[in-house]
Design an enzyme around this catalytic site. Structure first.
Site, PDB file in Angstrom:
ATOM      1  N   ARG A   1      25.320 -42.599  -9.003  1.00  0.00           N
ATOM      2  CA  ARG A   1      25.057 -41.824 -10.214  1.00  0.00           C
ATOM      3  C   ARG A   1      24.469 -42.741 -11.286  1.00  0.00           C
ATOM      4  O   ARG A   1      23.547 -42.388 -12.003  1.00  0.00           O
ATOM      5  CB  ARG A   1      26.321 -41.134 -10.744  1.00  0.00           C
ATOM      6  CG  ARG A   1      26.092 -40.513 -12.114  1.00  0.00           C
ATOM      7  CD  ARG A   1      27.227 -39.645 -12.650  1.00  0.00           C
ATOM      8  NE  ARG A   1      28.551 -40.060 -12.282  1.00  0.00           N
ATOM      9  CZ  ARG A   1      29.203 -41.108 -12.812  1.00  0.00           C
ATOM     10  NH1 ARG A   1      28.626 -41.889 -13.726  1.00  0.00           N
ATOM     11  NH2 ARG A   1      30.425 -41.389 -12.410  1.00  0.00           N
TER      12      ARG A   1
ATOM     13  N   TYR B   1       7.952 -23.243 -23.188  1.00  0.00           N
ATOM     14  CA  TYR B   1       8.339 -22.854 -21.822  1.00  0.00           C
ATOM     15  C   TYR B   1       9.648 -22.063 -21.904  1.00  0.00           C
ATOM     16  O   TYR B   1      10.580 -22.451 -22.613  1.00  0.00           O
ATOM     17  CB  TYR B   1       8.500 -24.126 -20.969  1.00  0.00           C
ATOM     18  CG  TYR B   1       9.272 -23.925 -19.696  1.00  0.00           C
ATOM     19  CD1 TYR B   1       8.817 -23.025 -18.724  1.00  0.00           C
ATOM     20  CD2 TYR B   1      10.465 -24.596 -19.460  1.00  0.00           C
ATOM     21  CE1 TYR B   1       9.538 -22.821 -17.559  1.00  0.00           C
ATOM     22  CE2 TYR B   1      11.192 -24.399 -18.293  1.00  0.00           C
ATOM     23  CZ  TYR B   1      10.730 -23.511 -17.357  1.00  0.00           C
ATOM     24  OH  TYR B   1      11.445 -23.302 -16.208  1.00  0.00           O
TER      25      TYR B   1
ATOM     26  N   ASP C   1       6.382 -32.632 -24.204  1.00  0.00           N
ATOM     27  CA  ASP C   1       6.466 -32.177 -22.818  1.00  0.00           C
ATOM     28  C   ASP C   1       5.060 -32.296 -22.236  1.00  0.00           C
ATOM     29  O   ASP C   1       4.162 -31.539 -22.606  1.00  0.00           O
ATOM     30  CB  ASP C   1       6.970 -30.731 -22.779  1.00  0.00           C
ATOM     31  CG  ASP C   1       7.118 -30.194 -21.368  1.00  0.00           C
ATOM     32  OD1 ASP C   1       6.476 -30.736 -20.444  1.00  0.00           O
ATOM     33  OD2 ASP C   1       7.876 -29.221 -21.185  1.00  0.00           O
TER      34      ASP C   1
ATOM     35  N   LYS D   1       6.221 -30.166 -11.026  1.00  0.00           N
ATOM     36  CA  LYS D   1       4.864 -29.648 -11.142  1.00  0.00           C
ATOM     37  C   LYS D   1       3.839 -30.688 -10.669  1.00  0.00           C
ATOM     38  O   LYS D   1       3.835 -31.051  -9.509  1.00  0.00           O
ATOM     39  CB  LYS D   1       4.629 -29.175 -12.575  1.00  0.00           C
ATOM     40  CG  LYS D   1       5.769 -28.324 -13.163  1.00  0.00           C
ATOM     41  CD  LYS D   1       6.059 -27.053 -12.403  1.00  0.00           C
ATOM     42  CE  LYS D   1       6.971 -26.052 -13.109  1.00  0.00           C
ATOM     43  NZ  LYS D   1       8.285 -26.510 -13.555  1.00  0.00           N
TER      44      LYS D   1
END
Length: 387
Positions: free
Chosen positions: A56, A109, A182, A207
């Site tokens: 982690r 978004y 972004d 993406k």
């Protein structure tokens, strides 16, 4: 553990392939292995081998991805997450406390909007929306002393509005806030927000970065060491990290990002040319068109104009839905940025949740994610679908 400084001054494509990893000293493997391990043998109590103790906190495959992401954005620290939204939530909790305020794009978004409206709002972080292409409106939305983040998407989804990164960085910094960009739609290849004054870059690596529609992920990249320390602490404390398999796939995608983006742009330009001359198309929305209101800013801050194209059809919603259902190569689906071309109706699909609000999109709008197929096939497909 860090190699990115060796690659400063090298071209984008070179960094994409070499920045995050040196061939394995034991085997000479040229590609980072998938370190499918949760824990690591320590050299004595508290003696960490190269800083790894638990996956982690850090995993070598993820480290390779994080360093590559940083190198491609011209940053010093990259952070990889399980999704774009995990990256965003971690960022907000790193930099904001209850009572703080954030300025969002008025066509953010949908997932980002939901995160702020439902999750961060319940935690006490408020937001105001403003159009990204209006610097004065963004300045007016700032609450002096309370606004911690000015959030920018450029181009926006699905109306492809362009925000002036440099100007908005100035507006944010003047108010003592940070500018978060972004960069999902443009990708690291087409746009470098940190070089234009942004403080944090966010990606849905699902993406264009991953680029093959086979992995979900998110990223944050920064240049400031103090900022990186806060984000790194929260990344570990919250734990929404990218697993090694996902990190490996994303890294694999990034190696061809430049090549893919060039083809996405080539194909999008041909699609735009076709749509612009089609009698049943009433408007084509693409930052590369001189009539696009953000064209001059996009030309200044982007290498090219991207693979996303939106357009409005003469027959209203009925015709828009028919076009979406008639394509054969453009797949009807949500998401974007993969090798395959996608078509969707934002009003009924990706943006259905904002119907009836200020963020509502036109019912006659169709959004394309133009892929890297043979251009003539894409043009024939759209021509047939438009009937």
């Amino acid at each position: 553990m860090t190699h990115h400084h060796d690659h400063e001054g090298q071209g984008f494509e070179t960094r994409a392939i070499h920045a995050g990893y040196e061939p394995d000293p034991t085997t000479g493997a040229v590609i980072p292995p998938i370190y499918a391990t949760s824990t690591y043998a320590q050299d004595g109590v508290g003696g960490l081998r190269n800083g790894y103790e638990y996956s982690r906190s850090a995993n070598p495959t993820r480290t390779a991805l994080e360093e590559t992401l940083a190198a491609l954005e011209g940053g010093t620290h990259g952070f990889a997450f399980a999704s774009g939204l995990a990256a965003e939530d971690t960022l907000v909790r790193s930099l904001c406390v209850p009572g703080d305020h954030v300025v969002l794009p008025n066509d953010a978004y949908g997932g980002t909007y939901r995160l702020f409206a439902k999750v961060e709002a319940a935690w006490g972080v408020e937001h105001t929306s403003a159009p990204v292409d209006d610097v004065d409106a963004v300045r007016a939305a700032i609450r002096p002393g309370r606004t911690k983040l000015v959030w920018l998407e450029t181009p926006t989804n699905p109306l492809l509005s362009i925000g002036d990164i440099e100007a908005l960085a100035g507006v944010a910094h003047e108010a003592g806030a940070l500018l978060v960009v972004d960069n999902t739609f443009a990708s690291s290849y087409l746009q470098q927000p940190l070089a234009l004054g942004a403080d944090v870059v966010v990606h849905s690596t699902t993406k264009y970065a991953g680029g093959h529609s086979d992995v979900v992920g998110g990223a944050l990249v920064v240049r400031d060491a103090a900022l990186a320390e806060r984000i790194g602490f929260h990344q570990n404390a919250i734990g929404a990290v990218a697993g090694p398999f996902d990190a490996w796939l994303t890294l694999r995608g990034l190696k061809t990002l430049a090549l893919r983006m060039e083809r996405h742009c080539d194909n999008a330009e041909q699609v735009v040319q076709l749509l612009s001359s089609h009698p049943d198309v009433v408007q084509v929305i693409y930052p590369g068109l001189p009539e696009h209101p953000g064209h001059a800013v996009a030309a200044r801050q982007m290498r090219r104009f991207g693979g996303m194209v939106s357009f409005r059809v003469r027959g209203g919603e009925e015709q828009a839905l028919a076009v979406c259902e008639r394509t054969r190569i453009f797949t009807l689906g949500e998401s974007l940025g993969g090798v395959e071309s996608l078509i969707e109706h934002p009003g009924r699909m990706t943006h259905a949740s904002v119907a009836g609000t200020d963020l509502e999109v036109p019912a006659d709008l169709v959004r394309l994610s133009v892929g890297i197929e043979t251009a003539s096939d894409l043009l024939a497909d759209l021509t047939a679908a438009l009937g």
